[in-house]
Design a protein around this motif. Structure first.
Motif, mmCIF file in Angstrom:
data_model
loop_
_atom_site.group_PDB
_atom_site.id
_atom_site.type_symbol
_atom_site.label_atom_id
_atom_site.label_comp_id
_atom_site.label_asym_id
_atom_site.label_seq_id
_atom_site.Cartn_x
_atom_site.Cartn_y
_atom_site.Cartn_z
ATOM 1 N N ALA A 11 -25.146 -46.845 3.001
ATOM 2 C CA ALA A 11 -26.275 -47.550 3.616
ATOM 3 C C ALA A 11 -26.415 -47.214 5.101
ATOM 4 O O ALA A 11 -27.516 -47.294 5.661
ATOM 5 N N TYR A 12 -25.322 -46.820 5.745
ATOM 6 C CA TYR A 12 -25.372 -46.522 7.174
ATOM 7 C C TYR A 12 -26.201 -45.275 7.468
ATOM 8 O O TYR A 12 -26.812 -45.163 8.533
ATOM 9 N N ALA A 13 -26.223 -44.343 6.531
ATOM 10 C CA ALA A 13 -26.954 -43.098 6.736
ATOM 11 C C ALA A 13 -28.455 -43.346 6.897
ATOM 12 O O ALA A 13 -29.151 -42.567 7.549
ATOM 13 N N GLU A 14 -28.952 -44.431 6.305
ATOM 14 C CA GLU A 14 -30.376 -44.734 6.390
ATOM 15 C C GLU A 14 -30.812 -45.033 7.824
ATOM 16 O O GLU A 14 -31.989 -44.935 8.154
ATOM 17 N N HIS A 15 -29.863 -45.411 8.672
ATOM 18 C CA HIS A 15 -30.209 -45.816 10.043
ATOM 19 C C HIS A 15 -29.732 -44.822 11.094
ATOM 20 O O HIS A 15 -29.838 -45.091 12.290
ATOM 21 N N GLU A 16 -29.232 -43.681 10.632
ATOM 22 C CA GLU A 16 -28.702 -42.708 11.588
ATOM 23 C C GLU A 16 -29.794 -42.169 12.518
ATOM 24 O O GLU A 16 -29.581 -42.022 13.720
ATOM 25 N N GLU A 39 -16.910 -37.014 15.826
ATOM 26 C CA GLU A 39 -18.193 -36.450 16.255
ATOM 27 C C GLU A 39 -18.797 -35.516 15.208
ATOM 28 O O GLU A 39 -20.020 -35.357 15.135
ATOM 29 N N GLN A 40 -17.947 -34.891 14.401
ATOM 30 C CA GLN A 40 -18.441 -33.961 13.374
ATOM 31 C C GLN A 40 -18.528 -34.609 11.986
ATOM 32 O O GLN A 40 -19.026 -34.006 11.041
ATOM 33 N N MET A 41 -18.058 -35.825 11.864
ATOM 34 C CA MET A 41 -18.030 -36.472 10.551
ATOM 35 C C MET A 41 -19.368 -37.102 10.196
ATOM 36 O O MET A 41 -20.169 -37.426 11.074
ATOM 37 N N ARG A 42 -19.592 -37.254 8.902
ATOM 38 C CA ARG A 42 -20.777 -37.967 8.429
ATOM 39 C C ARG A 42 -20.611 -39.443 8.746
ATOM 40 O O ARG A 42 -19.509 -39.997 8.697
ATOM 41 N N ILE A 43 -21.728 -40.075 9.074
ATOM 42 C CA ILE A 43 -21.667 -41.477 9.481
ATOM 43 C C ILE A 43 -21.151 -42.364 8.351
ATOM 44 O O ILE A 43 -20.529 -43.400 8.596
ATOM 45 N N THR A 44 -21.352 -41.945 7.116
ATOM 46 C CA THR A 44 -20.846 -42.728 5.981
ATOM 47 C C THR A 44 -19.317 -42.746 5.967
ATOM 48 O O THR A 44 -18.693 -43.760 5.656
ATOM 49 N N GLU A 45 -18.715 -41.615 6.331
ATOM 50 C CA GLU A 45 -17.252 -41.544 6.401
ATOM 51 C C GLU A 45 -16.723 -42.423 7.531
ATOM 52 O O GLU A 45 -15.718 -43.124 7.383
ATOM 53 N N ILE A 46 -17.416 -42.361 8.660
ATOM 54 C CA ILE A 46 -16.993 -43.138 9.827
ATOM 55 C C ILE A 46 -17.106 -44.633 9.545
ATOM 56 O O ILE A 46 -16.220 -45.420 9.892
ATOM 57 N N ALA A 47 -18.197 -45.018 8.894
ATOM 58 C CA ALA A 47 -18.404 -46.431 8.569
ATOM 59 C C ALA A 47 -17.292 -46.959 7.679
ATOM 60 O O ALA A 47 -16.815 -48.089 7.837
#
Length: 297
Positions: A173-178, A154-162
């Motif tokens: 690339a995932y950060a562009e759609h957050e 929940e606290q992580m950047r979406i790029t790390e999770i991806a």
């Protein structure tokens, strides 16, 4: 005899000079042309707006994002599964953003190597059979199964999770759609009440029983059907808005013509009003959703 001089007329009494008259005439003509052109632009925009294809819009946090009804319906499934599992809104944001990046919210039957489905999961990597992965509910649950194993996601950047869940070669690339994922998740989960609307053509066939089944399977709420009306007793106001948003997102699929939550109603139309909720003619309870259909099939 003394000569009587004529007084010069006051400034407001003088006739405009020819140059001034010409200038005023040109100014009036210019304003007229601007008005005509402006009206034409508004008219053209109105025509384009009227003839544009079906679209859904999610508005929250002062921002909006638009998708077609099919994409929005898949986003509704992703959010509903998170709701049913009791996951936080952040989980739905991550999952929807991932699906936008991987498949543009399409249930694809193809992809890189053996990748298929909303999340482009691979049978060869243990996500399930191709048939299973092409079931959006199954694929979404498998994504969440992997997500919840990541401590502190929940606290992580979406790029790390991806990177951890999808094993992506291009995690940035995932950060562009957050933000798109956040807007869809916020409106679909009921955290931004009335934030989701769809502009749709008239329904030809209503399927209230099918919507009742989908609500139970995906969102985990029970409902009752009487004729061409489906009613949900959600138990809370936010959950009612989640069920209402789900019904709007799935209106193209199940043929709903209106959805009422509390004192607000979404009505099916091709015009801009389809993107917003209006005051209901007949209000219902704050935790109640009433979905109407033109004709049950």
């Amino acid at each position: 005899m003394p000569t009587t001089r004529r007084r010069a007329p006051l400034a407001e009494q003088r006739r405009p000079r020819r140059g001034m008259r010409r200038l005023l005439t040109r100014l009036v003509l210019l304003l007229f042309v601007v008005a005509v052109v402006g009206a034409g632009v508004v008219g053209i925009r109105g025509l384009l707006h009227s003839f544009a294809g079906p679209q859904c819009r999610a508005t929250a946090l002062g921002k909006s994002v638009t998708f077609d009804p099919s994409q929005t319906a898949y986003a509704a499934t992703i959010d509903a599964v998170a709701e049913k599992r009791g996951l936080p809104a952040r989980a739905a944001t991550i999952a929807i953003a991932t699906a936008i990046q991987e498949s543009k919210l399409r249930n694809l039957t193809y992809g890189d190597r053996d990748s298929v489905g909303l999340f482009q999961q691979r049978p060869s990597q243990g996500w399930g059979t191709e048939k299973q992965i092409l079931d959006p509910v199954y694929a979404t649950n498998k994504f969440y199964d992997a997500l919840v194993k990541i401590d502190g996601y929940e606290q992580m950047r979406i790029t790390e999770i991806a990177q951890k869940v999808q094993k992506s070669a291009y995690p940035e690339a995932y950060a562009e759609h957050e933000q798109e994922g956040r807007l869809l998740a916020s409106t679909l989960s009921g955290h931004s009440p009335g934030g989701l609307g769809c502009r749709l053509k008239d329904a030809t066939d209503g399927k209230p029983a099918a919507l009742r089944s989908a609500l139970a399977t995906e969102l985990g709420v029970t409902s009752s059907v009487k004729g061409t009306t489906l009613t949900v007793r959600a138990g809370s106001e936010r959950r009612a808005w989640a069920a209402g948003a789900y019904a709007v997102a799935k209106a193209e699929q199940f043929g709903a013509t209106s959805v009422t939550v509390g004192s607000r109603t979404w009505s099916r139309t091709t015009g801009a009003d389809g993107w917003s909720w209006q005051a209901a003619r007949t209000a219902v309870g704050k935790d109640t959703v009433v979905v109407r259909f033109a004709g049950a099939g």
